[in-house]
Design an enzyme around this catalytic site. Structure first.
Site, PDB file in Angstrom:
ATOM      1  N   TYR A  57     -31.316  41.136  47.718  1.00  0.00           N
ATOM      2  CA  TYR A  57     -32.692  41.505  48.460  1.00  0.00           C
ATOM      3  C   TYR A  57     -31.183  40.760  49.231  1.00  0.00           C
ATOM      4  CZ  TYR A  57     -35.961  43.126  45.214  1.00  0.00           C
ATOM      5  OH  TYR A  57     -36.678  43.095  44.345  1.00  0.00           O
ATOM      6  N   HIS A 115     -32.512  40.543  36.464  1.00  0.00           N
ATOM      7  CA  HIS A 115     -33.148  41.749  37.448  1.00  0.00           C
ATOM      8  C   HIS A 115     -32.477  43.432  36.706  1.00  0.00           C
ATOM      9  CE1 HIS A 115     -32.748  42.641  41.648  1.00  0.00           C
ATOM     10  NE2 HIS A 115     -33.933  43.371  41.366  1.00  0.00           N
TER      11      HIS A 115
END
Length: 281
Positions: A57, A115
């Site tokens: 992010y 992830h």
């Protein structure tokens, strides 16, 4: 200020409020940083102690925002971060974790996730996670964006039964996991962590959600979150980039949708009748 909230338990016994805080798209603008930090801090004040972030992010920028938000109150939060699949080798996991720890300004991440699946064997990533647990760098590990076959593969690996969660896309418009993945995790008491639980705002104009929200005196967003949290084994991690948005989302914790509400939502957003590919954003 904290209040009693519905909770979800992880396999290792730790229990948290079912509503957490997401940080996707945070840390991308210096002009928004102060507001993002205040929103996260307000969430903590209201008992939303789980904060989810990732090295991906804003290329680490979201982790830096989280680190600033929790400065001086590390013991009040449960930190979740994620390693990119390209970093999920034995050495890569160690390096990525160290970088995340620096950006977050902490000594230990409470829950560290893969992830999504990438080029490295799942067994190698699990070994790397377990090494970090032994070193005290992370308290536990889990996965993200893995479908049922992959979860079965994880569980069959050495120490694979130590996975604490599968973080996946789940909301009214993305119900595919209800056919097989969600029941499988429920049987094993592995909570699902639902990201984008209001489809990044795209659900908010749905007339059924608006009507149900009006019926309960809440926003369509809170109604959508209440629906996600109707399952006791699901954690929702919406992003609240402002205090007002946070206040609106919190209302979902005080609402129990009725059978009529659920039937109307099933009609508007039909549950899956067959196996569907796992959806991702």
């Amino acid at each position: 200020m904290t209040t009693t909230r519905r909770t979800v338990a992880f396999p290792d016994g730790r229990s948290l409020c079912a509503l957490g805080q997401g940080t996707w798209f945070m840390g991308e603008s210096a002009t928004r940083a102060a507001a993002e930090i205040r929103a996260l801090q307000a969430g903590i004040d209201h008992g939303l102690t789980l904060i989810d972030t990732a090295e991906m992010y804003a290329n680490g920028g979201a982790e830096e925002i989280v680190g600033r938000a929790i400065q001086g109150r590390r013991d009040d939060v449960f930190l979740v971060s994620k390693v990119l699949p390209g970093n999920a080798s034995r050495r890569g996991v160690a390096r990525a974790c160290e970088a995340s720890l620096r950006r977050l300004g902490v000594d230990c991440i409470d829950l560290y996730l893969l992830h999504w699946r990438g080029p490295y064997p799942l067994g190698e990533t699990i070994e790397a996670f377990e090494a970090l647990v032994e070193q005290g760098k992370i308290a536990a590990w889990g996965v993200s964006n893995l479908d049922l076959d992959e979860m079965k593969e994880v569980s069959a690996l050495p120490r694979g039964d130590r996975a604490q969660t599968d973080q996946v896309l789940y909301n009214l418009g993305r119900r595919g996991i209800e056919f097989d993945l969600l029941p499988w995790c429920r049987e094993r008491r592995i909570p699902i962590m639902a990201y984008s639980p209001i489809e990044q705002g795209r659900l908010l104009h749905d007339p059924t959600l608006k009507q149900i929200g009006e019926r309960h005196g809440i926003t369509p967003a809170a109604a959508a979150l209440a629906w996600v949290l109707r399952d006791p084994g699901v954690i929702a991690i919406p992003k609240s980039a402002s205090r007002e948005h946070l206040k609106q989302n919190l209302a979902c914790l005080d609402v129990t949708l009725t059978d009529q509400d659920l039937a109307e939502l099933d009609q508007a957003f039909p549950p899956p009748k067959r196996k569907l590919p796992l959806e991702v954003l």
